[in-house]
Enzyme design. Sequence first.
Site, PDB file in Angstrom:
ATOM      1  N   LYS A   1       3.088  25.225  -4.891  1.00 49.43           N
ATOM      2  CA  LYS A   1       3.498  23.988  -5.552  1.00 49.43           C
ATOM      3  C   LYS A   1       2.739  23.824  -6.864  1.00 49.43           C
ATOM      4  O   LYS A   1       1.568  24.176  -6.965  1.00 49.43           O
ATOM      5  CB  LYS A   1       3.200  22.784  -4.653  1.00 49.43           C
ATOM      6  CG  LYS A   1       4.301  22.435  -3.675  1.00 49.43           C
ATOM      7  CD  LYS A   1       3.993  21.114  -2.989  1.00 49.43           C
ATOM      8  CE  LYS A   1       5.098  20.709  -2.030  1.00 49.43           C
ATOM      9  NZ  LYS A   1       6.372  20.439  -2.712  1.00 49.43           N
TER      10      LYS A   1
ATOM     11  N   ARG B   1       3.840   9.501  -4.015  1.00 52.77           N
ATOM     12  CA  ARG B   1       4.985   8.951  -3.263  1.00 52.77           C
ATOM     13  C   ARG B   1       4.581   8.531  -1.863  1.00 52.77           C
ATOM     14  O   ARG B   1       5.143   7.580  -1.307  1.00 52.77           O
ATOM     15  CB  ARG B   1       6.107   9.995  -3.186  1.00 52.77           C
ATOM     16  CG  ARG B   1       6.827  10.242  -4.487  1.00 52.77           C
ATOM     17  CD  ARG B   1       8.121  11.015  -4.269  1.00 52.77           C
ATOM     18  NE  ARG B   1       7.902  12.300  -3.652  1.00 52.77           N
ATOM     19  CZ  ARG B   1       7.622  13.422  -4.327  1.00 52.77           C
ATOM     20  NH1 ARG B   1       7.516  13.381  -5.651  1.00 52.77           N
ATOM     21  NH2 ARG B   1       7.456  14.562  -3.682  1.00 52.77           N
TER      22      ARG B   1
ATOM     23  N   ASP C   1       2.762  22.048   2.769  1.00 46.55           N
ATOM     24  CA  ASP C   1       3.720  22.947   2.123  1.00 46.55           C
ATOM     25  C   ASP C   1       3.296  23.330   0.712  1.00 46.55           C
ATOM     26  O   ASP C   1       4.131  23.692  -0.123  1.00 46.55           O
ATOM     27  CB  ASP C   1       5.107  22.305   2.088  1.00 46.55           C
ATOM     28  CG  ASP C   1       5.131  20.989   1.309  1.00 46.55           C
ATOM     29  OD1 ASP C   1       4.039  20.441   1.027  1.00 46.55           O
ATOM     30  OD2 ASP C   1       6.231  20.503   0.986  1.00 46.55           O
TER      31      ASP C   1
ATOM     32  N   HIS D   1      12.329  26.033   9.739  1.00 47.49           N
ATOM     33  CA  HIS D   1      11.084  25.765   9.031  1.00 47.49           C
ATOM     34  C   HIS D   1       9.918  25.836  10.018  1.00 47.49           C
ATOM     35  O   HIS D   1       9.931  25.139  11.046  1.00 47.49           O
ATOM     36  CB  HIS D   1      11.101  24.373   8.394  1.00 47.49           C
ATOM     37  CG  HIS D   1      12.095  24.226   7.295  1.00 47.49           C
ATOM     38  ND1 HIS D   1      12.067  23.177   6.396  1.00 47.49           N
ATOM     39  CD2 HIS D   1      13.149  24.999   6.916  1.00 47.49           C
ATOM     40  CE1 HIS D   1      13.063  23.300   5.527  1.00 47.49           C
ATOM     41  NE2 HIS D   1      13.732  24.396   5.830  1.00 47.49           N
TER      42      HIS D   1
ATOM     43  N   GLU E   1       3.964  26.963   4.734  1.00 42.87           N
ATOM     44  CA  GLU E   1       5.307  26.660   5.231  1.00 42.87           C
ATOM     45  C   GLU E   1       6.206  27.874   5.002  1.00 42.87           C
ATOM     46  O   GLU E   1       6.324  28.372   3.875  1.00 42.87           O
ATOM     47  CB  GLU E   1       5.918  25.456   4.526  1.00 42.87           C
ATOM     48  CG  GLU E   1       7.299  25.110   5.102  1.00 42.87           C
ATOM     49  CD  GLU E   1       8.036  24.059   4.307  1.00 42.87           C
ATOM     50  OE1 GLU E   1       8.440  23.044   4.905  1.00 42.87           O
ATOM     51  OE2 GLU E   1       8.231  24.247   3.091  1.00 42.87           O
TER      52      GLU E   1
ATOM     53  N   ALA F   1      22.480  27.021   0.518  1.00 41.32           N
ATOM     54  CA  ALA F   1      21.418  26.094   0.133  1.00 41.32           C
ATOM     55  C   ALA F   1      21.182  26.102  -1.375  1.00 41.32           C
ATOM     56  O   ALA F   1      20.889  25.062  -1.968  1.00 41.32           O
ATOM     57  CB  ALA F   1      20.128  26.442   0.873  1.00 41.32           C
TER      58      ALA F   1
ATOM     59  N   GLU G   1      23.952  24.020  -2.920  1.00 41.20           N
ATOM     60  CA  GLU G   1      23.768  22.598  -2.603  1.00 41.20           C
ATOM     61  C   GLU G   1      22.632  22.012  -3.426  1.00 41.20           C
ATOM     62  O   GLU G   1      22.722  20.872  -3.910  1.00 41.20           O
ATOM     63  CB  GLU G   1      23.488  22.442  -1.105  1.00 41.20           C
ATOM     64  CG  GLU G   1      23.654  21.020  -0.573  1.00 41.20           C
ATOM     65  CD  GLU G   1      22.458  20.130  -0.800  1.00 41.20           C
ATOM     66  OE1 GLU G   1      22.622  18.889  -0.801  1.00 41.20           O
ATOM     67  OE2 GLU G   1      21.348  20.682  -0.978  1.00 41.20           O
ATOM     68  N   HIS G   2      21.564  22.788  -3.597  1.00 45.11           N
ATOM     69  CA  HIS G   2      20.421  22.318  -4.397  1.00 45.11           C
ATOM     70  C   HIS G   2      20.844  22.114  -5.850  1.00 45.11           C
ATOM     71  O   HIS G   2      20.480  21.122  -6.486  1.00 45.11           O
ATOM     72  CB  HIS G   2      19.272  23.331  -4.307  1.00 45.11           C
ATOM     73  CG  HIS G   2      18.038  22.902  -5.037  1.00 45.11           C
ATOM     74  ND1 HIS G   2      17.820  23.196  -6.372  1.00 45.11           N
ATOM     75  CD2 HIS G   2      16.957  22.193  -4.623  1.00 45.11           C
ATOM     76  CE1 HIS G   2      16.652  22.694  -6.739  1.00 45.11           C
ATOM     77  NE2 HIS G   2      16.116  22.073  -5.707  1.00 45.11           N
TER      78      HIS G   2
END
Length: 266
Positions: free
Chosen positions: A101, A112, A128, A176, A195, A207, A210-211
């Site tokens: 990340k 958040r 993750d 996952h 992850e 996927a 869709e993303h």
Amino acid sequence: MKHCRRFPGFIQFRQDGPGILIDVILDRHNRLNTADLNARLKMLDLPEGRFSADEITEFIDQMQVYEGAMYEISTKLEILDDEFQVRFSHDPIHHMERRLKSVNSIIGKLERKGLPISVNSIKDNLFDVAGIRVICNYRDDVYSVSNYLSSQSDIQVLRVKDYIKNPKQNGYRSLHVIYAVPVFLSSGAHYTPVEVQFRTIAMDYWASLEHALRYKTDLPDAKLNEHSQTLLDCSRSLQNIEVQMQNIHRDINGAPQVGEAPKTTD
């Protein structure tokens, strides 16, 4: 995510008498860029001020641990794939992708969740930061590889979410699993979460589209809803096609048939 290759350009083979010597050149240029990470941390405009020099050092050290855990898991997966080829003449893993990340993504997720922005907060709440996507050829492969990895004695299974047997409402399917793997540093072993998303080629294909629809377009709501419904129908169709192709593969291949997700470590 970076694609993992079996024999990348930094591996050299040479003959030496009766054997073959393999020179492995360290892949430093693809590893964590600490200078860039340092600069990004200094530029962050946080509500409580900027990171101190010690906090920046601690953050970079922790990111190194996450990266080490990511490479530990991916190496284990490559070895498993090799074993399947030797035992069953079948490669269950089509390819893998790795990612850490970004700083902004980590900070944004903490904000958040209303969590403190600190290294301890990251370690305690985010599982993750290090991620691997494992693209398998068949659904049997997804469960076989994930279970064999989960059974290794130095790995802990922290969390399992089986979106293959229980797809998300939008049609998303994937397995996952959050693993904890030891990273051995000069200070000792550090069990670190990674992850891993296991999915088939068809699931990944779906996927990705869709993303793109969800995050990379500015379509009107009506058109977005229309495409979303079409994708949901496609997900169901792909699932049926995968079952049929899996059955054919079972008849012509002796690889293990596993239909259950890994269990969390007690």
